[in-house]
Design a protein around this motif. Structure first.
Motif, mmCIF file in Angstrom:
data_model
loop_
_atom_site.group_PDB
_atom_site.id
_atom_site.type_symbol
_atom_site.label_atom_id
_atom_site.label_comp_id
_atom_site.label_asym_id
_atom_site.label_seq_id
_atom_site.Cartn_x
_atom_site.Cartn_y
_atom_site.Cartn_z
ATOM 1 N N UNK A 38 -4.508 -6.931 -6.019
ATOM 2 C CA UNK A 38 -3.253 -6.970 -4.713
ATOM 3 C C UNK A 38 -2.624 -5.719 -4.825
ATOM 4 N N UNK A 39 -1.357 -5.513 -6.246
ATOM 5 C CA UNK A 39 -0.280 -4.180 -5.968
ATOM 6 C C UNK A 39 -0.620 -3.675 -7.184
ATOM 7 N N UNK A 40 -0.043 -2.875 -7.355
ATOM 8 C CA UNK A 40 -0.160 -2.226 -8.615
ATOM 9 C C UNK A 40 1.543 -1.132 -8.478
ATOM 10 N N UNK A 41 2.111 -1.607 -9.588
ATOM 11 C CA UNK A 41 3.537 -0.296 -9.271
ATOM 12 C C UNK A 41 4.277 -0.163 -10.782
ATOM 13 N N UNK A 42 5.320 0.768 -10.692
ATOM 14 C CA UNK A 42 5.576 1.322 -11.461
ATOM 15 C C UNK A 42 7.122 0.209 -11.634
ATOM 16 N N UNK A 43 7.794 0.447 -12.969
ATOM 17 C CA UNK A 43 9.280 -0.391 -13.142
ATOM 18 C C UNK A 43 9.569 0.678 -14.280
ATOM 19 N N UNK A 49 -6.850 7.906 -19.264
ATOM 20 C CA UNK A 49 -8.062 7.722 -18.591
ATOM 21 C C UNK A 49 -8.643 7.891 -17.468
ATOM 22 N N UNK A 50 -7.391 8.178 -16.146
ATOM 23 C CA UNK A 50 -7.251 7.991 -14.755
ATOM 24 C C UNK A 50 -8.007 9.441 -14.682
ATOM 25 N N UNK A 51 -9.073 9.466 -13.462
ATOM 26 C CA UNK A 51 -10.175 11.110 -13.594
ATOM 27 C C UNK A 51 -9.302 11.320 -12.023
ATOM 28 N N UNK A 52 -8.454 11.039 -11.304
ATOM 29 C CA UNK A 52 -7.651 11.872 -11.395
ATOM 30 C C UNK A 52 -5.763 12.558 -11.186
ATOM 31 N N UNK A 53 -6.146 13.663 -12.029
ATOM 32 C CA UNK A 53 -5.011 13.605 -12.043
ATOM 33 C C UNK A 53 -3.363 14.508 -11.546
ATOM 34 N N UNK A 83 -3.408 1.987 -20.133
ATOM 35 C CA UNK A 83 -4.770 2.274 -19.831
ATOM 36 C C UNK A 83 -4.847 2.917 -18.299
ATOM 37 N N UNK A 84 -5.909 3.785 -17.632
ATOM 38 C CA UNK A 84 -5.835 3.785 -16.260
ATOM 39 C C UNK A 84 -6.676 2.279 -15.247
ATOM 40 N N UNK A 85 -6.141 1.803 -14.665
ATOM 41 C CA UNK A 85 -6.936 0.657 -13.910
ATOM 42 C C UNK A 85 -8.093 2.180 -13.455
ATOM 43 N N UNK A 86 -7.749 2.584 -12.428
ATOM 44 C CA UNK A 86 -8.569 3.127 -11.827
ATOM 45 C C UNK A 86 -9.847 3.600 -12.388
ATOM 46 N N UNK A 87 -9.833 3.743 -13.548
ATOM 47 C CA UNK A 87 -10.865 4.316 -14.241
ATOM 48 C C UNK A 87 -12.231 3.517 -13.884
ATOM 49 N N UNK A 88 -11.734 2.180 -13.538
ATOM 50 C CA UNK A 88 -13.145 1.288 -13.201
ATOM 51 C C UNK A 88 -12.362 0.807 -11.698
ATOM 52 N N UNK A 145 -7.308 1.616 -7.251
ATOM 53 C CA UNK A 145 -6.006 1.339 -8.340
ATOM 54 C C UNK A 145 -5.291 3.303 -7.980
ATOM 55 N N UNK A 146 -6.463 3.190 -7.894
ATOM 56 C CA UNK A 146 -6.297 5.790 -8.047
ATOM 57 C C UNK A 146 -4.900 5.498 -7.219
ATOM 58 N N UNK A 147 -4.599 5.859 -6.673
ATOM 59 C CA UNK A 147 -3.494 6.832 -5.591
ATOM 60 C C UNK A 147 -1.730 5.737 -6.610
ATOM 61 N N UNK A 148 -2.001 3.818 -6.375
ATOM 62 C CA UNK A 148 -0.625 3.819 -6.857
ATOM 63 C C UNK A 148 -0.601 4.384 -8.672
#
Lengths: 173, 509
Positions: B40-45, B101-105, B75-80, B84-87
């Protein structure tokens, strides 16, 4: 399709009087618009729209200017795809830092004489986004602005009024 | 202990939020990647990341997992999970939290032009320091490589040819055929999260209404529900029904306008002329009924700002009659025009597997087999008492997306009739202020015309917004456009793009 075209040929146009026949002030403005365009541009004026960070509300209403009710082109006003073809930049949004350079480059790519319209609350003074780290604020802090059209977003009628007012100012200049 | 056994935090409504460690975090990411649960969503705080997901229960339930990041990493969610990459890139830009572990830095929203660098974190070395945005504080953006004989690039934007929002598209082509499209967004980033933090509920509602102008009703709806859920307040029944009426009018206006615009991008202007005049009539009706063409600020936490009067209801009934009389003819025209079908059928096909993997919402997901509609699957009042169908197709092409929208127009017309017939009487606002006591949190998911909008708010004891996040459906849809366009010709890009109609402002925040 033939049936729809046939029906359209015999039904009244949706296009409304320019821009509001029972409004003497606007009728007068419309007259000045023709005059202004005739004097400076030989009957036509090209507008390049630049979204410098708007929420898209302004774009929706600018789009509406092209629908059959407003039919902006009957005034000789039309939207063009490149600033190189434009006389007027119609700018919306609180100018985000990320869009500032694009706006400046678009302005510089527009041949003189040129005028900038700041359309909508955000373009006038940053609107609800004023003060954010990510926005510059008023369009006039980035490029010179000739006229401001208020509204959040400005209705198509207000937009037409603003365009007419600009023409009136140009004719007087 | 399973995730469900962890005690939820207090005062988070209506769905649970649980604080997890890195192990659970990875486990959830794995389940999402396996398709067991929906993203649904991934966001920071400040010092934490939140992950909202949809558990495949009947009925579906929403869960939020929070991972504290005392060391500024997670831990990167976008790895899998690619969606989740752009969030994650946005979280890094705004909060300075590093996905490990993200593949786009690469940076995403940060173009190196914000004076002062990261808005929610201390400036890091290399952040932009100039106030005027004169010299970019980041190295030039590195687009992904496409190499091969005969390839060339076409850079487009951020200022486009039409009257649309700004964004950059980098096409790599072989002749006319697109080999790769890469989007670069963030141009309309207005710092919304930062503006929301610390503002009053009233001001925050105004900001929420201006996240994406075409979905102003849906955003206000989502924000109001989230605030009400947090405070344990329920809007009066009449307000709920009025909200739904506004939401369906907004859906109708957007669908009608876009069906015409898609056809116009296939050079079929007669559809645009007719659809845009229908859209205009919807907006005029909205103005009569709710005092504003886009119904901006019509919905507020606690209820609605405008009372629907008799004339307003009559105008809406009149509109339904007009649309019912004219729209079927246009549908027939769309369906029977071979030159139009030639452009829309099999163009910009989105693979259902990808739509599922990205948990794509809205007509983009539903045209590619993903049957999800928050009005049905996470029902909120008054939709739990209304009857409607959720159209789904599997072709995934431009034509399918148009057809989903045609069917949704028909559903919205039905819904509006039901709403007008069942509209309860009574008050239209409820008191909020009396309910503010201690820090509380609320979540809401509302179906906008584009898809499901998620709103999360945390309200502090003094009644101001501590943190609010609103997730546009475009986060999942934008990357899918890159996939759908592959192998199509450059000239069909406007058509494909319009058939997705993702939001720039809603995404860039």
């Amino acid at each position: 399709m033939r049936r729809i075209l046939f029906e359209n040929a015999f039904s009244r146009a949706l296009t409304e009087p320019a821009p509001n026949a029972d409004d003497p002030e606007l009728a007068e403005l419309a007259g000045q618009l023709q005059h202004g365009i005739d004097r400076i541009f030989g009957g036509s004026l090209s507008i390049r729209q630049v979204d410098a960070g708007s929420c898209n509300g302004c774009e929706l209403e600018i789009h509406a200017l092209n629908n059959p009710y407003y039919d902006l082109e009957r005034f000789g006003l039309k939207f063009v795809a490149s600033p190189r073809h434009a006389d007027v930049l119609l700018v919306t949004g609180p100018v985000t830092h990320n869009m500032r350079e694009a706006l400046e480059r678009t302005y510089n790519a527009t041949p003189a004489p040129k005028w900038v319209i700041a359309a909508g609350a955000c373009a006038i003074d940053g609107g609800v986004f004023a003060g954010s780290y990510a926005v510059v604020g008023a369009v006039e802090t980035v490029v010179p602005v000739a006229i401001r059209i208020p509204g959040c977003p400005p209705s198509p009628k207000t937009l037409i009024k603003g365009l007419l007012a600009l023409m009136a100012a140009k004719a007087a200049a | 202990m399973s995730f469900a056994e962890i005690a939820p935090v207090a005062h988070h409504h209506p769905w649970p939020r649980r604080i997890v460690d890195a192990g659970y975090w990875r486990d959830i990411a794995g389940r999402l990647a396996a398709g067991e649960w929906g993203f649904l969503a991934l966001w920071g705080d400040t010092g934490a990341v939140h992950l909202a997901f949809l558990e495949a229960t009947t009925p579906a339930t929403v869960s939020v997992a929070t991972l504290p990041c005392p060391e500024g990493r997670f831990p990167s969610v976008a790895k899998a999970l690619a969606v989740a990459s752009r969030p994650e890139r946005a979280i890094r830009d705004l909060f300075g939290l590093e996905p490990i572990g993200a593949n786009d830095e690469r940076h995403w929203l940060d173009h190196g032009r914000w004076p002062g660098g990261r808005p929610f974190a201390a400036p890091a070395p290399g952040d932009a320091e100039d106030a005027a945005g004169a010299a970019p504080g980041l190295p030039p953006y590195r687009f992904l490589d496409s190499t091969g004989p005969g390839l060339h690039q076409i850079p487009v934007g951020p200022v486009h040819a039409g009257i649309i929002e700004p964004g950059h598209f980098r096409f790599t082509c072989n002749g006319e055929t697109i080999v790769r499209l890469e989007e670069r967004l963030g141009y309309v980033h207005k710092g919304l999260d930062r503006l929301l933090a610390g503002s009053t509920i009233e001001r925050a509602a105004k900001l929420a209404a201006r996240i994406s102008g075409d979905s102003t009703v849906a955003y206000s709806f989502a924000f109001a529900l989230a605030v009400e859920n947090a405070l344990g307040v329920k809007a009066p029944p009449r307000a709920e029904w009025q909200r739904a009426l506004m939401a369906e009018l907004e859906r109708l206006a957007n669908h009608l306008g876009d069906i015409g615009a898609v056809c116009n991008d296939a050079a079929y202007a007669i559809m645009l002329a007719h659809c845009s005049s229908l859209r205009e009539q919807v907006l005029r009706t909205a103005e009569t009924a709710f005092g504003h063409r886009l119904m901006m600020d019509g919905i507020q936490p606690g209820g609605v700002a405008v009372e629907l009067k008799k004339e307003g209801a009559a105008a809406v009934r009149g509109l339904i009659k007009v649309v019912r009389a004219q729209f079927p003819e246009l549908v027939e025209l769309y369906d029977n025009t071979a030159s139009l079908a030639d452009r829309t059928v099999a163009t910009g096909r989105l693979d259902p597997a990808l739509a599922a993997a990205f948990s794509a919402g809205g007509f983009v997901g539903r045209a590619s087999g993903r049957s999800f509609d928050a009005r049905r699957d996470l029902p909120y009042a008054p939709y739990d008492r209304l009857h409607f169908e959720v159209p789904v197709m599997t072709e995934g092409d431009v034509n399918a997306r148009v057809w989903i929208r045609i069917k949704e127009v028909e559903q919205s017309l039905d819904l509006i009739e039901q709403i007008l017939a069942g509209m309860p009487t009574g008050a239209t606002t409820a008191d909020l202020l009396g309910h503010i006591m201690s820090t509380c949190e609320g979540l809401a998911v509302v179906e906008g015309f584009r898809g499901d909008i998620l709103a999360s708010v945390r309200i502090s004891a003094d009644g101001t917004i501590e943190r609010a996040y609103l997730r546009d459906p475009s986060w999942a849809q934008w990357p899918l456009l890159e996939a759908a366009i592959e192998g199509n010709i450059v000239a069909d890009f406007p058509l494909c793009n319009k058939s997705f109609n993702c939001s720039y402002s809603g995404h860039d925040l």
